[in-house]
Scaffold this motif. Sequence first.
Motif: not given
Length: 135
Positions: A5, A25-26, A29, A51
Amino acid sequence: MDTSKRNRLIERLAPKPEPQIVSIEEFFDGNDDLGSIGCNLIEHPGMGAFRDIFARIARRPDVTTVYAQIAELDPGEDCWPFADTVFVVGSLSEDELAEALAPLEPDEIWKTADSDIPSDIRKGRDTHVLAVWWD
């Protein structure tokens, strides 16, 4: 850290001009790198705290979206891209945001001038943008 990721994020952002912006969010992640945000804190509350708090903020009815601004895209092989600024788009006040972010100890929170808002955020915006910064 989810290296695949991380690598995909870097590959996607690398061709884009600075400042590079990514949804909060990204940004989180696959990210467990304490050096990626709030690294100046003497007692870092942990990536889970960052987060969770930003996820709660993003779900507020007075928040449209939340972005992380990447300050250093590739700080090293075992490091996630580094963000020192987060933009919160919506109608919440600086005081409300400061209260929600208190456990993360940001250095500054301010309402941005239109000229200071990255173009990716400026597009189609009908509310103000608050900036959050860690030194």
